[in-house]
Design an enzyme around this catalytic site. Structure first.
Site, short mmCIF file in Angstrom:
data_model
loop_
_atom_site.label_atom_id
_atom_site.label_comp_id
_atom_site.label_asym_id
_atom_site.label_seq_id
_atom_site.Cartn_x
_atom_site.Cartn_y
_atom_site.Cartn_z
N PRO A 138 0.85 -1.20 0.00
CA PRO A 138 0.00 0.00 0.00
C PRO A 138 0.88 1.24 0.00
O PRO A 138 1.80 1.36 0.81
CB PRO A 138 -0.78 -0.12 1.32
CG PRO A 138 0.05 -1.00 2.19
CD PRO A 138 0.80 -1.92 1.28
N MET A 139 0.62 2.16 -0.92
CA MET A 139 1.35 3.43 -0.95
C MET A 139 0.34 4.54 -1.21
O MET A 139 -0.24 4.63 -2.31
CB MET A 139 2.42 3.42 -2.04
CG MET A 139 3.59 2.51 -1.75
SD MET A 139 4.85 2.57 -3.03
CE MET A 139 4.10 1.56 -4.31
N ALA A 140 0.13 5.38 -0.19
CA ALA A 140 -0.82 6.47 -0.34
C ALA A 140 -0.37 7.38 -1.48
O ALA A 140 0.81 7.71 -1.60
CB ALA A 140 -0.90 7.26 0.97
N CYS A 169 3.15 2.82 8.70
CA CYS A 169 3.43 4.05 7.97
C CYS A 169 4.03 5.08 8.94
O CYS A 169 3.48 5.29 10.01
CB CYS A 169 2.11 4.54 7.38
SG CYS A 169 2.32 5.85 6.24
N LYS A 196 -0.13 -4.55 9.20
CA LYS A 196 1.15 -4.17 8.59
C LYS A 196 1.91 -3.33 9.59
O LYS A 196 1.38 -2.36 10.13
CB LYS A 196 0.92 -3.39 7.30
CG LYS A 196 2.23 -2.99 6.60
CD LYS A 196 1.96 -2.60 5.17
CE LYS A 196 3.21 -2.16 4.44
NZ LYS A 196 3.67 -0.82 4.83
N ASN A 252 8.83 -7.18 3.78
CA ASN A 252 8.77 -5.95 2.99
C ASN A 252 9.98 -5.08 3.30
O ASN A 252 10.49 -5.07 4.42
CB ASN A 252 7.45 -5.23 3.33
CG ASN A 252 7.37 -3.81 2.80
OD1 ASN A 252 7.22 -2.87 3.56
ND2 ASN A 252 7.46 -3.64 1.50
N GLY A 253 10.40 -4.33 2.28
CA GLY A 253 11.48 -3.36 2.46
C GLY A 253 12.63 -3.59 1.52
O GLY A 253 13.32 -4.62 1.60
N ASP A 254 12.81 -2.63 0.57
CA ASP A 254 13.98 -2.63 -0.31
C ASP A 254 14.06 -3.84 -1.24
O ASP A 254 15.15 -4.21 -1.68
CB ASP A 254 15.28 -2.55 0.49
CG ASP A 254 15.40 -1.26 1.28
OD1 ASP A 254 14.59 -0.34 1.06
OD2 ASP A 254 16.31 -1.17 2.14
N ARG A 297 8.22 0.71 -3.57
CA ARG A 297 8.82 1.68 -4.48
C ARG A 297 9.32 1.09 -5.78
O ARG A 297 9.27 1.74 -6.82
CB ARG A 297 9.93 2.44 -3.73
CG ARG A 297 9.37 3.34 -2.64
CD ARG A 297 10.43 3.73 -1.66
NE ARG A 297 10.91 2.58 -0.91
CZ ARG A 297 11.93 2.60 -0.07
NH1 ARG A 297 12.59 3.73 0.13
NH2 ARG A 297 12.30 1.52 0.58
C1 LIG Z 1 4.71 7.13 -1.30
C2 LIG Z 1 4.54 6.08 -0.25
C3 LIG Z 1 3.32 5.94 0.40
C4 LIG Z 1 3.12 4.95 1.37
N1 LIG Z 1 1.90 4.81 1.95
C5 LIG Z 1 1.69 3.79 2.81
C6 LIG Z 1 0.38 3.51 3.31
O1 LIG Z 1 -0.60 4.18 2.98
N2 LIG Z 1 0.24 2.49 4.19
C7 LIG Z 1 1.31 1.70 4.58
O2 LIG Z 1 1.13 0.78 5.37
N3 LIG Z 1 2.55 1.93 4.10
C8 LIG Z 1 2.75 2.93 3.22
N4 LIG Z 1 3.98 3.10 2.67
C9 LIG Z 1 5.06 2.14 3.01
C10 LIG Z 1 5.11 0.99 1.99
O3 LIG Z 1 3.94 0.20 2.03
C11 LIG Z 1 6.32 0.07 2.25
O4 LIG Z 1 6.17 -0.49 3.53
C12 LIG Z 1 7.64 0.80 2.16
O5 LIG Z 1 7.69 1.65 1.03
C13 LIG Z 1 8.82 -0.18 2.11
O6 LIG Z 1 8.73 -1.02 0.99
P1 LIG Z 1 9.62 -0.77 -0.35
O7 LIG Z 1 11.05 -0.69 0.09
O8 LIG Z 1 9.33 -1.95 -1.21
O9 LIG Z 1 9.16 0.53 -0.93
C14 LIG Z 1 4.20 4.09 1.72
C15 LIG Z 1 5.43 4.23 1.06
C16 LIG Z 1 5.61 5.19 0.08
C17 LIG Z 1 6.95 5.31 -0.61
#
Ligand SMILES: Cc1cc2nc3c(=O)[nH]c(=O)nc-3n(C[C@H](O)[C@H](O)[C@H](O)COP(=O)(O)O)c2cc1C
Length: 350
Positions: free
Chosen positions: A16-18, A100, A142, A203-205, A228
């Site tokens: 989820p990414m807002a 988040c 989460k 999750n992460g990177d 991302r």
């Molecule tokens: C732009 C953006 C918005 C995000 N919004 C949320 C969200 O609404 N809820 C949530 O649980 N995590 C949110 N995250 C965190 C991501 O879900 C994820 O945990 C975090 O980006 C790490 O994963 P990645 O390294 O694959 O990006 C957001 C991350 C980004 C970059």
């Protein structure tokens, strides 16, 4: 793997990414191989449910199931009411946001800040599970590894959440204090996996098929969640699924295919947001699509000046047609943006 009664097609999930994983983007990821997607977080504040932003986020028309909605807040009663409201709007799975780092709800820090107050976190989980269980809707959680590097309480919270009835736990391998800085660590995720029986998602990177396989191996997680690295590259999920199944890397996608899917993505995007907001909010997606492509930086700068949907979509189609003259396949790999850029994104999108 399953979440409650829902059997998922694979173990590669979009995070989820807002401001990013709206319905058009989730649909695109699912079409391109994501086994599961969760909505952008929805606030538990009822006074905001009817704002255009929350109404849009709660609109699941035509979405491939299971429809999972993430809720964010700090009050057990409001969170349970938000769960019920979203189930009425079509949610089949409710995800609680304790991951988040940047969201303030009701003048209190929600999201991962809740990990600092385990008693409150548990009250929220219990209240949401009670409402959802009565409607046969699974609840997932989460979270991060903890509040700060010296206070990593993910294992304790995961065990308490499991006892309370949570059916899947996703762990982002950073503490709340870290924001997006430094590297994600996977030892805490492995410890969570070893401590609970419900499925655990790492999750992460995670930004490549090789990394996905490596993280699954070291954590023994049931699935991985990609945030991302899916921006501008939603086909990463099929690359991961292919690598997992065969041990070989898929060829880069054809430019012509990416042109077609970008155009369709934009059409869906405008349909959800309307022309005025649509042309503006589409810019970030277009920027991500072209980020590492030849001429991408110049194109991005020019495209940011366009404020008409038809012109924007034509410009994108023309960009990919020109690229197709140079190469028939998408060159290179998109790497994660810098931590600073991610912090900036969080501020502007959540
Ligand atoms: C732009 C953006 C918005 C995000 N919004 C949320 C969200 O609404 N809820 C949530 O649980 N995590 C949110 N995250 C965190 C991501 O879900 C994820 O945990 C975090 O980006 C790490 O994963 P990645 O390294 O694959 O990006 C957001 C991350 C980004 C970059």
């Amino acid at each position: 793997m399953n979440i409650g009664p829902y059997l998922l097609p694979n173990q590669f999930f979009v995070a989820p990414m807002a401001g990013v994983t709206d319905r058009p983007f989730r649909q695109l990821c699912k079409k391109l191989g994501a086994g599961y997607a969760v909505s952008e977080m929805l606030t538990s504040r009822p006074d905001l449910w009817h704002t255009p932003k929350t109404t849009r986020r709660a609109n699941h028309a035509g979405e491939t199931g299971p429809i999972a909605v993430q809720i964010a807040g700090t009050e057990p009663l409001l969170m349970s009411e938000a769960a019920a409201y979203n189930i009425d709007q079509g949610a089949q799975i409710i995800d609680i946001n304790m991951g988040c780092p940047a969201k303030k709800v009701c003048n209190k820090w929600a999201g991962s800040a809740l990990m600092q107050d385990e008693a409150l976190a548990l009250h929220i989980i219990e209240a949401v599970v009670a409402v959802c269980a009565a409607r046969a809707v699974p609840v997932t959680l989460k979270m991060r590894t903890g509040w700060c590097p010296s206070h990593r309480n993910a294992v304790a919270l995961a065990q308490a959440a499991e006892r309370a009835g949570v059916q899947m736990i996703t762990v982002h391998g950073r503490s709340r204090e870290q924001g997006y800085r430094g590297q994600a660590e996977y030892d805490t995720i492995a410890a969570v996996k070893a401590a609970v029986r419900v499925p655990v998602v790492a999750n992460g990177d995670i930004d490549s098929p090789e990394k996905a396989r490596q993280v699954m191996a070291v954590t023994q997680a049931d699935a991985v969640m990609i945030g991302r690295a899916a921006q501008g590259r939603p086909w990463i999920f099929r690359e991961m699924a292919h690598f997992m199944a065969t041990g070989t890397l898929l060829a880069a996608p054809l430019v012509a295919e990416i042109k077609q899917l970008a155009v369709e993505h934009l059409q869906d995007h405008y349909a959800l947001y309307g022309d005025f907001l649509g042309v503006r909010t589409a810019r970030k997606h277009i920027g991500w699509y072209v980020k590492t492509l030849p001429g991408g930086a110049d194109f991005r700068a020019r495209m940011n000046l366009i404020d008409d949907c038809r012109q924007q979509i034509t410009a994108v189609a023309d960009f990919f047609d020109s690229l197709n003259e140079l190469t028939d396949r998408i060159p290179g790999r998109i790497q994660n943006a810098s931590a600073n850029e991610e912090e900036k994104q969080m501020e502007t999108t959540t």
